[in-house]
Structures are given as structure tokens and as C-alpha cells.
Enzyme design. Structure first.
Site, PDB file in Angstrom:
ATOM      1  NE  ARG A  27       6.967  15.342 -14.722  1.00 31.18           N
ATOM      2  CZ  ARG A  27       6.287  15.548 -15.843  1.00 31.18           C
ATOM      3  NH1 ARG A  27       5.624  16.663 -16.010  1.00 31.18           N
ATOM      4  NH2 ARG A  27       6.289  14.652 -16.807  1.00 31.18           N
ATOM      5  N   GLY A  99       8.759   8.068 -20.148  1.00 29.70           N
ATOM      6  CA  GLY A  99       7.809   7.247 -20.908  1.00 29.70           C
ATOM      7  C   GLY A  99       8.294   5.814 -20.998  1.00 29.70           C
ATOM      8  CE  LYS A 607      -0.720  16.661  -9.175  1.00 32.90           C
ATOM      9  NZ  LYS A 607      -1.831  16.342  -8.245  1.00 32.90           N
TER      10      LYS A 607
HETATM   11  C1  F6R Z   1      -5.042  10.668  -6.332  1.00 35.22           C
HETATM   12  C2  F6R Z   1      -4.637  11.207  -7.625  1.00 35.22           C
HETATM   13  C3  F6R Z   1      -4.698  10.293  -8.804  1.00 35.22           C
HETATM   14  C4  F6R Z   1      -5.062  11.076 -10.079  1.00 35.22           C
HETATM   15  C5  F6R Z   1      -4.994  10.146 -11.302  1.00 35.22           C
HETATM   16  C6  F6R Z   1      -5.426  10.844 -12.564  1.00 35.22           C
HETATM   17  O1  F6R Z   1      -4.981  11.647  -5.329  1.00 35.22           O
HETATM   18  O2  F6R Z   1      -4.236  12.327  -7.736  1.00 35.22           O
HETATM   19  O3  F6R Z   1      -5.575   9.250  -8.584  1.00 35.22           O
HETATM   20  O4  F6R Z   1      -6.351  11.593  -9.932  1.00 35.22           O
HETATM   21  O5  F6R Z   1      -3.686   9.667 -11.455  1.00 35.22           O
HETATM   22  O6  F6R Z   1      -4.589  11.922 -12.865  1.00 35.22           O
HETATM   23  P1  F6R Z   1      -5.070  13.057 -13.855  1.00 35.22           P
HETATM   24  O7  F6R Z   1      -6.220  13.768 -13.188  1.00 35.22           O
HETATM   25  O8  F6R Z   1      -3.881  13.935 -14.063  1.00 35.22           O
HETATM   26  O9  F6R Z   1      -5.527  12.382 -15.115  1.00 35.22           O
END
Ligand code: F6R
Length: 612
Positions: A27, A99, A607
Site C-alpha cells: 500500500r 485516513g 497503493k
Molecule cells: C499508477 C497508479 C495510480 C492509480 C490511482 C488510482 O500506476 O497505480 O495512478 O491508478 O491511484 O487507484 P485506484 O485504481 O485504486 O482507484
């Protein structure tokens, strides 16, 4: 983003907590800590940087105790230094938190007025002091914890432990997820089920506003109003999933190599290969079945790489289904005051399904009465649970912070949806559907072939590693892919990269071109290839160092000697964004490895971004 672990156990828990925290490393974090209760004394170890530093501390000075909480911190309020690392203490109370507490300034001021001394710059410390104040005012531990939770504004998941209670953790969520694990004479909690996989596969997910009293042999969940509620126990697939790197040096490389398989799994969920037709299965609320025929507008909202998957699909939906698409980054969308169409649908794309900006966009659309659809990789996620229609990607857990397989699986779902929409809206004939479906079903095979280009891509990557800037160019669906290429290179190697629609270059950015500037051009031989080649020639004429990603026909027609090329197989146009993602990912990966950055956990990144 921060990760939380808690164990009310029957054996020394500190090593178990560290083990679970390792499973949350993906993460992203910059410090970590553990607290346990030893007799009647709360004690903790905290360390800046990676978990190995915390382990070194624990080896030098072990923590005993059968109950404990642990945390990986991704800094928001206060630098990533030891004093800001969790758990935070206030007399007999220990707290870990993920958070942001939006009203922490007011709370801090009031608590300081009440005589509490702060030792960190974090928003979290107010929680510990609030609970301690409740105890000081005569509340029982559970009451004090509940009272503190009700005073917090913002998005949070937290766990609280007491110096006087050897069989009690109180936890709660308002936004970021929390999973409770059921063991034999032990109970666990974690930011996700993957963290708890070594201990149990029996998981209960808290819902938004829930808080829980966890004891060694039982747990009781309450809602925001303090009413006891029942949340189902589920069998998590987290424990069945391999969360190791296998033979690969990094999770990212492993995940790149998983793509042929997971793209295949994902497509199989939306395509009836025997019948050569799209079969739009969803796992959402079937009271609101999805009907593209009645839509007059689709607005897609997401962040980062997921946004770029959405951007690619704008070309597909508009081309194949004649459906107008608005695409926004989520953090802009909700403040743009978008007029919503009554016959519109809002689609949210998120690997984690927990991204705070995307979730806020969803809430905005919910209030506007829109039909809500989601593409997520985590089926139990908040975005999935808040949507009428849910189209999961079957990528499996993605551990590398930089999204790879989730992106190509998002593209696979979106391509299937766009073709399905075209059929439902009468813009794709049965004959065209058969052709497109067969083309989509070829994607895993092409992905497998392209993985064999790794060695040549690695050699090219070494030429980028000492550069300061890189440009990416593409047209049509290769324009968002160029943006994805630039994003991947930036986040992994820390080399500055920008993407432009190839035709836009001459309107300003061409001034950047000189002999030092590498320019990655993504141009399969297609109907607009000639146009892209003209733009490439403009770059070459000014000495720019071109890396052309194309197919054999494109390489031949480009007719330029001395440029570096990645030669892809010729393939149907609809799958090019999916398959051309792979060389883009491998180029960024190998550049980063050569530069020597932390590929799986690039600096400053998380992440799952659960703060706005
Ligand atoms: C780049 C990457 C981030 C995510 C973004 C959205 O490689 O992984 O740009 O795509 O933080 O995250 P999600 O898809 O979990 O909403």
C-alpha cells in the site's frame, strides 16, 4: 496508504503483527510501529522507513504480550519520522489510524486546553487523547472509545487498545476499509483480508460507520448510532492467493508477466466465446440492469492509471457505440458542477475500489440520481458496494504500487462493455460483433508473445536511465497510452516525462526537442499511422532520439534509418491499447531498475489513496 493490524491473541503477537504488516507493504508507507500490552503496561517500538528497521528494533528490544496493534504509516500530517509513527499513546491508551481527521485542529486545541500534551504533529494523536479524556471523565473503555469515534470528522479506520484491558480492541471505520478475522481463540483485524491471510480466511468486513468490540473469542459490531448490527462472515480468497514474488525480482515484474492469464480470465467474464458474443455479466444490484440502449451520455471518473483506462475507452464507446463520453479525473469532476443527464450513466474505475476522490465523485453522482456503474479489482470494496452495476476485473491482488495488470484488465472490461454497448445500441451488426469478439479473445495470446520482447526493451531502457526528460507521443487510443507511459516512467524512475497527442507537439512542446530528448512514439500501422509518422519526422529533423513502438509494417513504412524500434506483432486495432501497454510497462520498469529506485514502492506513493 497507511495499513492497520490488530490481534487479540493467545501467543506473543508482535512477530505476527509484523508479518501481517509486511502483507500491507504494497500500500506504500514511510514508517511503521507495533504496540503490545505486557502485563499492565503498553509498550511500543516504532521506526522510520521500511519494516526491516522496525524488525531490527524489535530484535534488539523485543515486545512480549498476547494483544497488540501495528501500523504502516504513509505521512499526511507531519513528516515521516519516528515521533509521528503510530501507535500513538496517551497514558493508558494506544491508537493506530488510517485516513485523515479533518477536525483535528479544533480537537487538538481543546485537548491542549484540557491539559493534554502532544508529542507528534499527527492528526492521529488527538484520538488517543480523546479516548484518554473519556477515561479521565469516568467512562468505561468501550464507552470512551465510542465517544471519541463520534467526535471525529473525516475518513478514517482505526484501532484502539487499553493498558487496563488484556482482552479488548475497539476498532471503527468511516471510509477506509477494515476487515475482522475470526480465529480459534484469537481475533484479528486488518486493513484488508490479504493482511490476515496467514491467520484466517474467515472474514467480516465492517461497513461505513461501523465500530466493533473485539475480544479473544467474540466480536460485536455496532453502527454509528450504537445499535448492534449483524455483518456476514465471508470466506476470503485472500489466503488462497499467492502474495509473493515467485521467481521474479519485483512484484511489478511478476504482475506484468501475469497479464496474459488475467486478461484471459477477465475477458472470459464478459464474453461468451462459444457463442461469439458479448455477455455483460455484472455482480451489482440486478434491480437496475444495465441498458446502454437508453443512455444518452456516459461520464467516466477515475484517478491516475484507472483514469487513463477510462480515457482510452472514450474512443471505443464513441466509435463503436456512438455513445458520447465525458472523462474526468475524480478530484476535478466533483467540483466542476457537471450538469447530469437524466438518461446518463456514471462509471467509476478503480483498482482498489477505495480511492477517496473517486468515491467522492460517486457520491456526487448518487445525489444527482445517476445510474452508477463501477469497474473494480476488489469486489468487496466501497465503490463496488455503492454501485448499481459492478464489473470486476479479475486481475488478482496487485501488490506493486504502479498499476499494470489491473490497467490491462480494466481495458479488457471496457473494450467488452464498449462492444456490448454498440450491439445494444444497434451500431454493431452481428457480423461485426463476431469479428470484434474474436479479436478481443486473441488478446492473451498477443500479450504472451509480447512478453518475449523483454530483453530488447531492457536494452532500450538503459538508454533512458541517464536522461532527465522523456516525451511520449501517440494519437487516438495511443494518446492515453502515451500518458500512461509517461506516468509509469515518472512514478517508477523519477525521470520527468510528458505525453502529448502527437499532432499537438508542433503547437508548443516541439521547442523542447534537441539531441538530448528521447521521444517514445506509440504508432501501430493503422489508419492514422501516416499522420503520426509526420510528427515523428518533425522530431527527428530536430535531432530528437526516437524510440518507435510499432509493428513490422509500421517499421517498414516509417522509412527512417537509425531510430530505435520495439517491433510488436501485427494485431487487430481494438486490442492494441491492451497489448501495447506491455512494452510501455517494461520500458518504465527496466529504466527504474537501472536507475536503482524502489520499483514496488516508489517514494511518496501509496497503493490505495484513501485521502482526498
Ligand atoms: C499508477 C497508479 C495510480 C492509480 C490511482 C488510482 O500506476 O497505480 O495512478 O491508478 O491511484 O487507484 P485506484 O485504481 O485504486 O482507484
Amino acid at each position: 496508504m497507511c495499513g492497520i493490524v490488530g490481534i487479540v491473541g493467545s501467543r506473543p503477537v508482535a512477530p505476527l503483527i509484523v508479518d501481517a504488516l509486511k502483507r500491507l507493504e504494497y500500500r506504500g508507507y514511510d514508517s511503521a510501529g507495533v504496540a503490545t500490552l505486557e502485563g499492565e503496561i503498553l509498550d511500543r517500538r516504532r521506526a522510520e522507513g521500511k519494516l526491516i528497521n522496525l524488525e531490527t528494533r524489535l530484535n534488539a528490544s523485543p515486545l512480549s504480550g498476547n494483544i497488540g496493534i501495528g501500523h504502516t504509516r504513509w505521512a499526511t500530517h507531519g513528516a515521516p519520522v519516528e515521533v509521528n509513527a503510530h501507535p500513538h499513546f496517551s497514558s493508558n491508551v494506544a491508537v493506530v489510524h488510517n485516513g485523515i481527521i479533518e477536525n483535528f485542529r479544533e480537537l487538538r486545541q481543546a485537548l491542549e486546553g484540557d491539559g493534554f500534551t502532544f508529542t507528534s504533529q499527527t492528526d492521529t494523536e488527538v484520538i488517543a487523547h480523546l479516548v484518554a479524556k473519556g477515561l479521565r471523565d469516568g467512562l468505561e473503555p468501550i464507552e470512551a472509545a465510542h465517544s471519541a469515534i463520534t467526535q471525529l470528522h473525516g475518513a478514517f479506520a482505526l484501532a484502539i487498545m487499553f493498558g487496563t484491558e488484556a482482552d479488548l480492541i475497539v476498532a471503527g471505520r468511516n471510509g477506509p476499509p477494515l476487515a475482522i478475522g475470526h480465529g480459534e481463540g484469537e481475533m484479528y483485524l486488518g486493513s484488508d483480508a490479504v493482511a490476515l491471510a496467514p491467520f484466517t480466511d474467515r472474514i467480516t468486513y465492517l461497513e461505513d460507520g461501523d465500530w466493533v468490540v473485539i475480544r479473544r473469542n467474540a466480536m460485536t459490531i455496532y453502527n454509528l448510532k450504537g445499535v448492534e448490527v449483524n455483518r456476514d462472515e465471508q470466506k476470503s480468497i485472500g489466503s488462497a492467493l499467492m502474495v509473493d514474488k515467485g521467481n521474479h525480482r519485483h512484484f511489478m515484474l511478476k504482475e506484468i508477466y501475469e497479464q496474459p492469464e488475467v486478461i484471459g480470465h477477465t475477458l472470459a467474464n464478459y464474453i461468451d466465446f462459444n457463442g461469439d458474443k458479448i455477455a455483460l455479466r455484472d455482480m451489482g444490484d440486478n434491480q437496475n440492469p444495465l441498458d446502454f440502449a437508453n443512455l444518452d451520455r456516459l461520464n467516466i471518473t477515475a484517478c491516475g492509471t484507472a483514469y487513463l483506462a477510462g480515457y482510452t475507452s472514450k474512443y471505443w464507446f464513441e466509435r463503436h457505440a456512438r455513445l458520447p463520453v465525458d472523462i474526468d479525473v475524480a478530484s476535478e469532476f466533483r467540483y466542476r458542477e457537471v450538469p447530469m443527464s437524466e438518461k446518463g450513466m456514471s462509471l467509476f474505475i478503480s483498482q482498489s475500489g477505495e480511492t477517496a476522490d473517486t468515491l467522492a465523485g460517486l457520491k456526487y453522482c448518487e445525489q444527482a440520481g445517476q445510474h452508477l456503474a463501477a469497474i473494480v479489482n476488489v469486489r468487496e470494496s466501497t465503490i463496488a458496494r455503492s454501485s448499481h452495476n459492478v464489473f470486476p476485473t479479475l486481475a488478482g491482488p496487485e501488490i506493486g504500487v504502479a498499476s499494470t495488470k489491473a490497467f490491462t484488465c480494466q481495458l479488457s472490461v471496457l473494450a467488452s462493455l464498449a462492444v456490448g454497448a454498440g450491439v445494444q445500441r444497434g451500431h454493431i451488426s452481428r457480423e461485426q460483433e463476431i469479428k470484434l469478439v474474436r479479436e478481443l479473445s486473441e488478446a492473451p495470446r498477443y500479450a504472451n508473445d509480447v512478453l518475449k520482447l523483454e530483453d530488447s526493451i531492457k536494452a532500450l531502457a538503459h538508454t533512458l536511465a541517464n536522461k532527465e526528460h522523456v516525451l511520449y507521443l501517440g494519437r487516438d487510443t495511443n494518446y492515453p497510452l502515451a500518458m500512461e507511459g509517461a506516468l509509469k516512467l515518472k512514478e517508477l524512475s523519477y525521470i520527468h516525462a510528458e505525453a502529448y497527442a502527437a499532432g499537438e507537439l508542433k503547437h508548443g512542446p516541439i521547442a523542447l526537442i534537441d539531441e538530448e530528448m528521447p521521444v517514445v512514439v506509440i504508432a501501430p500501422y493503422d489508419r492514422i499511422f501516416e499522420k503520426t509518422v509526420s510528427n515523428m519526422q518533425e522530431v527527428a529533423a530536430r535531432g530528437g532520439q526516437i524510440i518507435l513502438i510499432t509493428d513490422p509494417r509500421g517499421a517498414q513504412e516509417a522509412g527512417m534509418d537509425g531510430i530505435k524500434t520495439i517491433i510488436m506483432p501485427e494485431m487487430p486495432e481494438i486490442i492494441t491499447p491492451i497489448i501495447y501497454s506491455l512494452p510501455i510497462q517494461m520500458l518504465a520498469y527496466h529504466t527504474a531498475v537501472h536507475v536503482g529506485t524502489d520499483v514496488d514502492q516508489p517514494r511518496n506513493l501509496a497503493k490505495s489513496v484513501t485521502v482526498e
